[in-house]
Design an enzyme around this catalytic site. Structure first.
Site, PDB file in Angstrom:
ATOM      1  N   PHE A 171       0.837  -1.209   0.000  1.00  0.00           N
ATOM      2  CA  PHE A 171       0.000   0.000   0.000  1.00  0.00           C
ATOM      3  C   PHE A 171       0.876   1.264   0.000  1.00  0.00           C
ATOM      4  O   PHE A 171       0.840   2.065  -0.946  1.00  0.00           O
ATOM      5  CB  PHE A 171      -0.922  -0.090   1.227  1.00  0.00           C
ATOM      6  N   ASN A 204      20.464  -5.507   6.845  1.00  0.00           N
ATOM      7  CA  ASN A 204      20.966  -5.669   5.470  1.00  0.00           C
ATOM      8  C   ASN A 204      20.910  -4.353   4.708  1.00  0.00           C
ATOM      9  O   ASN A 204      21.841  -3.990   3.978  1.00  0.00           O
ATOM     10  CB  ASN A 204      20.127  -6.699   4.715  1.00  0.00           C
ATOM     11  N   TYR A 262       5.630  -7.157  16.100  1.00  0.00           N
ATOM     12  CA  TYR A 262       5.695  -5.958  15.244  1.00  0.00           C
ATOM     13  C   TYR A 262       6.320  -4.803  16.023  1.00  0.00           C
ATOM     14  O   TYR A 262       7.261  -4.158  15.560  1.00  0.00           O
ATOM     15  CB  TYR A 262       4.277  -5.594  14.802  1.00  0.00           C
TER      16      TYR A 262
END
Ligand code: UDP
Length: 317
Positions: A12, A100, A146
């Site tokens: 989104f 990363n 989360y």
């Protein structure tokens, strides 16, 4: 021409950001592992010379050839239902994925902006939430995967900034809506719209007294764009401070959609559901000269045709 890598580009927010950077004349490298993203969100960009797409999971080593000037890390499951279904991937993309990408940013000399969230404040004891509030998070509750991934993400990003001198930006995103939200991701706004359009019960969790503050996606993208080009390494809240209870919001959606068959339908409140949420945006107003331009009525009206269309398409399948 400057190049920006956007992770979560098929999602989104990632797809709206890709549109904005293409419109501003950038070369955009989109990356997504498509576990929650959808290629239809970016299919209009796929033929463009300035747009490249990599189907890749950033939790594993990230290689991008050539110059990179900016990295926007927006890859992550982001609705409570998604991160309950994919807890390990959520933790990995916020931690390993961020590591990363910070390494990649260092190697390329790129500036890195990470998508953090109002979830770092947890179930907040300070209202509205200012950036200097440290939050009230349950690390082992269902939202912990989360919330803690995003808190770690902020910590490692700040460490790269202070230790390596990397140029970094942190946006704390509050509830945002607009076209391209997945209608079945469990979030309240697509849930209520699709239920109202179908003439079903609107699933109000608990007594609906919990509050949220909803920001239209174009306003969010503008705030992020300004933050990237500002010189603020500290976290900045971006959201719309107009707060509403979930019950009043359900009534608002019923009224707007106008389907006489739809009704209010109470369900149990999920564990650790924050009771209130409202951004204090004075920092964004001061350092970015940013303030949301769409009120909820206008934003919802702009979004409703998308939901009608998405529900009609889902019914055909
Ligand atoms: N909610 C609801 N019905 C739904 C989905 C969500 O009442 O079908 C409530 C949820 O309990 C929360 C608020 O709406 O209080 C926002 O939920 P969402 O999943 O959109 O995201 P959150 O802001 O909690 O991360």
């Amino acid at each position: 021409m400057k190049t920006v890598l956007i992770t979560g580009a098929a999602g989104f927010l990632g797809s709206h950001l890709s549109d904005r950077f293409i419109a501003e004349g950038f070369r955009v490298v989109g990356m997504d592992n498509l576990i929650t993203g959808d290629m239809t969100n970016i299919e209009h960009l796929m033929g463009l010379e300035r747009f490249t797409f990599y189907h890749h999971d950033v939790s594993t080593y990230v290689h991008v050839p050539g110059q990179l000037d900016y990295i926007l890390h927006f890859a992550s499951p982001a609705s409570p239902i998604d991160y309950l279904k994919m807890p390990i991937q959520t933790l990995k993309v916020g931690s390993l994925g961020t590591h990363n990408l910070l390494g990649l940013a260092r190697a390329k000399g790129a500036r890195m902006l990470i998508a953090s969230t109002s979830e770092v404040y947890g179930d907040p004891l300070i209202h509205p939430q200012r950036e200097d509030y440290w939050g009230n998070v349950n690390p082992v509750g269902p939202r912990g995967v989360y919330d803690e991934a995003k808190r770690f993400q902020e910590a490692i990003t700040m460490a790269y900034h202070t230790y390596h001198g990397l140029e970094t930006r942190i946006v704390r995103i509050f509830n945002t809506y607009g076209p391209r939200m997945r209608i079945n991701d469990g979030r309240v706004l697509p849930a209520f719209f699709s239920q109202a359009i179908r003439g079903e019960g609107l699933t109000v969790f608990g007594d609906g007294s919990q509050t949220r503050s909803f920001c239209y996606v174009d306003d969010l993208v503008e705030g992020i764009y300004r933050l990237l080009f500002s010189d603020t390494a500290q976290p900045v809240n971006i959201g719309n401070p107009d707060e509403i209870s979930i019950l009043d919001f359900a009534r608002e959606v019923l009224e707007l959609v106008g389907n006489p068959k739809a009704f209010l339908d109470q369900h149990p409140l999920p564990v650790d559901d924050p009771k209130v949420r409202q951004p204090d945006i004075s920092l964004a107003q001061k350092v970015l000269n940013w303030t949301p331009r769409y009120n909820r009525a206008d934003g919802l009206k702009k979004t409703m045709p998308y939901f009608r269309d998405a529900v009609a398409k889902a019914n055909k399948h």
